[in-house]
Design a protein around this motif. Structure first.
Motif, PDB file in Angstrom:
ATOM      1  N   CYS A  57      49.449  10.215  60.629  1.00  0.00           N
ATOM      2  CA  CYS A  57      49.030  11.475  60.015  1.00  0.00           C
ATOM      3  C   CYS A  57      47.567  11.732  60.326  1.00  0.00           C
ATOM      4  O   CYS A  57      46.688  10.970  59.907  1.00  0.00           O
ATOM      5  CB  CYS A  57      49.241  11.436  58.505  1.00  0.00           C
ATOM      6  SG  CYS A  57      48.820  12.995  57.707  1.00  0.00           S
ATOM      7  N   GLY A  58      47.281  12.803  61.048  1.00  0.00           N
ATOM      8  CA  GLY A  58      45.913  13.144  61.420  1.00  0.00           C
ATOM      9  C   GLY A  58      45.385  14.324  60.639  1.00  0.00           C
ATOM     10  O   GLY A  58      46.001  14.799  59.676  1.00  0.00           O
ATOM     11  N   LEU A 102      55.162   8.510  69.963  1.00  0.00           N
ATOM     12  CA  LEU A 102      54.277   9.642  70.195  1.00  0.00           C
ATOM     13  C   LEU A 102      52.890   9.361  69.617  1.00  0.00           C
ATOM     14  O   LEU A 102      52.751   8.670  68.610  1.00  0.00           O
ATOM     15  CB  LEU A 102      54.834  10.910  69.540  1.00  0.00           C
ATOM     16  CG  LEU A 102      56.208  11.409  69.999  1.00  0.00           C
ATOM     17  CD1 LEU A 102      56.515  12.750  69.325  1.00  0.00           C
ATOM     18  CD2 LEU A 102      56.300  11.535  71.500  1.00  0.00           C
ATOM     19  N   SER A 103      51.878   9.919  70.251  1.00  0.00           N
ATOM     20  CA  SER A 103      50.523   9.857  69.711  1.00  0.00           C
ATOM     21  C   SER A 103      50.411  10.841  68.552  1.00  0.00           C
ATOM     22  O   SER A 103      51.310  11.664  68.320  1.00  0.00           O
ATOM     23  CB  SER A 103      49.514  10.214  70.791  1.00  0.00           C
ATOM     24  OG  SER A 103      49.654  11.581  71.160  1.00  0.00           O
ATOM     25  N   ILE A 116      63.172  11.062  69.194  1.00  0.00           N
ATOM     26  CA  ILE A 116      62.147  11.634  70.058  1.00  0.00           C
ATOM     27  C   ILE A 116      61.065  10.608  70.356  1.00  0.00           C
ATOM     28  O   ILE A 116      60.518   9.972  69.458  1.00  0.00           O
ATOM     29  CB  ILE A 116      61.521  12.884  69.408  1.00  0.00           C
ATOM     30  CG1 ILE A 116      62.576  13.987  69.298  1.00  0.00           C
ATOM     31  CG2 ILE A 116      60.319  13.384  70.212  1.00  0.00           C
ATOM     32  CD1 ILE A 116      63.132  14.472  70.625  1.00  0.00           C
ATOM     33  N   MET A 117      60.771  10.471  71.646  1.00  0.00           N
ATOM     34  CA  MET A 117      59.770   9.508  72.126  1.00  0.00           C
ATOM     35  C   MET A 117      59.060  10.129  73.327  1.00  0.00           C
ATOM     36  O   MET A 117      59.365  11.263  73.726  1.00  0.00           O
ATOM     37  CB  MET A 117      60.464   8.202  72.501  1.00  0.00           C
ATOM     38  CG  MET A 117      61.551   8.364  73.552  1.00  0.00           C
ATOM     39  SD  MET A 117      62.657   6.939  73.689  1.00  0.00           S
ATOM     40  CE  MET A 117      63.764   7.217  72.296  1.00  0.00           C
ATOM     41  N   LYS A 118      58.135   9.411  73.904  1.00  0.00           N
ATOM     42  CA  LYS A 118      57.405   9.950  75.048  1.00  0.00           C
ATOM     43  C   LYS A 118      58.344  10.335  76.186  1.00  0.00           C
ATOM     44  O   LYS A 118      58.106  11.306  76.908  1.00  0.00           O
ATOM     45  CB  LYS A 118      56.374   8.923  75.539  1.00  0.00           C
ATOM     46  CG  LYS A 118      55.187   8.740  74.607  1.00  0.00           C
ATOM     47  CD  LYS A 118      54.178   7.772  75.196  1.00  0.00           C
ATOM     48  CE  LYS A 118      52.999   7.530  74.265  1.00  0.00           C
ATOM     49  NZ  LYS A 118      52.175   8.724  74.050  1.00  0.00           N
ATOM     50  N   GLU A 119      59.421   9.582  76.363  1.00  0.00           N
ATOM     51  CA  GLU A 119      60.323   9.804  77.487  1.00  0.00           C
ATOM     52  C   GLU A 119      61.109  11.114  77.380  1.00  0.00           C
ATOM     53  O   GLU A 119      61.593  11.627  78.390  1.00  0.00           O
ATOM     54  CB  GLU A 119      61.312   8.635  77.610  1.00  0.00           C
ATOM     55  CG  GLU A 119      60.715   7.368  78.184  1.00  0.00           C
ATOM     56  CD  GLU A 119      59.919   6.564  77.168  1.00  0.00           C
ATOM     57  OE1 GLU A 119      59.439   5.475  77.523  1.00  0.00           O
ATOM     58  OE2 GLU A 119      59.766   7.013  76.003  1.00  0.00           O
ATOM     59  N   TYR A 169      52.773  14.041  68.236  1.00  0.00           N
ATOM     60  CA  TYR A 169      53.584  14.120  67.024  1.00  0.00           C
ATOM     61  C   TYR A 169      53.385  15.469  66.332  1.00  0.00           C
ATOM     62  O   TYR A 169      54.364  16.159  65.991  1.00  0.00           O
ATOM     63  CB  TYR A 169      53.186  12.972  66.105  1.00  0.00           C
ATOM     64  CG  TYR A 169      53.873  12.894  64.765  1.00  0.00           C
ATOM     65  CD1 TYR A 169      55.225  12.594  64.663  1.00  0.00           C
ATOM     66  CD2 TYR A 169      53.145  13.081  63.584  1.00  0.00           C
ATOM     67  CE1 TYR A 169      55.843  12.484  63.432  1.00  0.00           C
ATOM     68  CE2 TYR A 169      53.759  12.973  62.347  1.00  0.00           C
ATOM     69  CZ  TYR A 169      55.101  12.671  62.278  1.00  0.00           C
ATOM     70  OH  TYR A 169      55.702  12.565  61.048  1.00  0.00           O
ATOM     71  N   ALA A 170      52.145  15.857  66.137  1.00  0.00           N
ATOM     72  CA  ALA A 170      51.856  17.142  65.495  1.00  0.00           C
ATOM     73  C   ALA A 170      52.412  18.297  66.321  1.00  0.00           C
ATOM     74  O   ALA A 170      52.995  19.245  65.772  1.00  0.00           O
ATOM     75  CB  ALA A 170      50.350  17.302  65.307  1.00  0.00           C
ATOM     76  N   ARG A 171      52.251  18.219  67.631  1.00  0.00           N
ATOM     77  CA  ARG A 171      52.755  19.278  68.506  1.00  0.00           C
ATOM     78  C   ARG A 171      54.276  19.370  68.437  1.00  0.00           C
ATOM     79  O   ARG A 171      54.843  20.470  68.403  1.00  0.00           O
ATOM     80  CB  ARG A 171      52.308  19.015  69.943  1.00  0.00           C
ATOM     81  CG  ARG A 171      52.708  20.129  70.920  1.00  0.00           C
ATOM     82  CD  ARG A 171      52.127  19.917  72.289  1.00  0.00           C
ATOM     83  NE  ARG A 171      52.651  18.724  72.936  1.00  0.00           N
ATOM     84  CZ  ARG A 171      51.929  17.686  73.306  1.00  0.00           C
ATOM     85  NH1 ARG A 171      50.622  17.676  73.080  1.00  0.00           N
ATOM     86  NH2 ARG A 171      52.490  16.641  73.903  1.00  0.00           N
TER      87      ARG A 171
END
Length: 351
Positions: free
Chosen positions: A333-334, A191-192, A148-151, A196-198
């Motif tokens: 990790c946020g 991913l940002s 999984i990536m932005k694309e 990522y969290a989403r």
């Protein structure tokens, strides 16, 4: 069960844009057939039947002696998996792999046919899907492992739908880290923190919707275990593996990786060499400082202060790439995942 990821060759018939290994041509010092046998003997001696070898690459089917090596490992009582891009798996070869001892096949599906082929090459999606069906029809277990990536992040649900339709037992998500060829061709596709969290929340939502029809899990997204712990504490559905499998980052805790030339590292993407099987015994490397520190989760920064360290530990690959220290805190990790040790109620006991 201890997982051994053995990239048996760097040779590959594809040139996927995101490849962490920059696979293509074989190394000039890859293990010979006889050396592979010696390694298998040592794995069997150290782990007994409590080990699963995943033959990967590159593309493992590029090795002419793969079936011979698989059969030898099967005779030693080991559990065996094949990780393939799916383009070389003919019906006859699928049967031969099953007879040799392969129990499970891992094939990537990275989105819709168009997206998959943009990443991996024209016509690859059709071949991968056909191979996945052939493996299931032959009686082998199937795992679909998307990257999984932005694309393709917005195609996550479609990927899961495809995995269910193919009859996979598991859809195992890898969240893209720019390494190898990916660093050159897809340098800004990670991913940002928010994305990522989403995405991890979406994985849980899909799992909750589907139930036990398929397992949805992650490879290096150890924070997914935090979500599962919270949901279990709320009395909500969580997949069975939450109660039985080793949680969080498994580098050196439940897995090791062997490169084509025999170099041993804690996980396929964590390029911290602890030795080479031509020069060191496997037990010696398992007792190394690197493996011991990872097993003990001697992590630093936010990861050390988080109450979820026991089931998460953060991704050691991301920490290493961003800081040069494989024990540093996970930069992805946020606040959504982090909870200081002295705050909050217990998230529920694990068996």
């Amino acid at each position: 069960m201890y997982s051994i990821n053995w990239n048996i060759t760097r040779a590959c018939n594809l040139r996927c844009r995101h490849c962490y290994y920059d696979a293509g041509t074989p190394l000039n010092d890859e293990l010979s057939t006889e050396e592979a046998f010696i390694l298998i003997d040592e794995i069997a001696q150290v782990f007994g039947a409590n080990a699963n070898i995943t033959f990967g690459g590159g593309e493992p089917l590029m090795r002419h002696d793969l079936l011979t090596i698989i059969a030898y490992a099967k005779d030693r009582g080991l559990h065996l998996t094949l990780a393939s891009n799916g383009t070389m798996l003919t019906d006859e070869l699928v049967y031969q792999l099953r007879e040799a001892g392969i129990e499970e096949v891992i094939i990537p599906i990275d989105g819709t046919p168009e997206t998959h082929d943009i990443i991996r090459g024209a016509g690859v999606y059709t071949k991968a899907v056909r191979s996945a069906r052939a493996c299931v029809e032959a009686g082998m277990s199937l795992v679909i492992d998307p990257c999984i990536m932005k694309e393709n992040e917005d195609e996550t649900s479609a990927i899961i739908h495809t995995a269910v339709e193919l009859g996979a037992r598991q859809c195992r998500f890898f969240h893209y880290i720019a390494l190898g060829r990916g660093r050159e061709e897809m340098p800004v596709s990670e991913l940002s923190r928010a994305e990522y969290a989403r995405n991890l929340m979406l994985l849980y939502e899909e799992q909750s919707r589907i139930g036990r029809e398929i397992e949805i899990c992650t490879t290096q997204a150890s924070q997914y275990w935090v979500i599962l712990r919270r949901k279990a504490a709320e009395g909500l559905f969580v997949p069975d593996f939450f109660f039985s499998e080793l949680p969080g980052c498994r580098a050196a805790t439940g897995m090791l990786s062997i490169k084509p030339n025999g170099d041993v590292v804690p996980c396929p993407l964590l390029d911290v060499r602890v030795g080479n099987i031509r020069e060191h015994e496997l037990r010696e490397m398992l007792d190394s400082e690197v493996f011991s520190s990872l097993r003990n989760r001697d992590v630093k920064g936010k990861c050390a202060r988080c109450r979820h360290r026991d089931i998460c530990g953060g991704c050691r690959v991301r920490a290493y790439l961003h800081t040069g220290d494989y024990l540093a805190e996970d930069p992805l990790c946020g606040d959504f995942f982090f909870e200081p040790e002295d705050e909050g109620e217990d998230g529920g006991e694990r068996r």
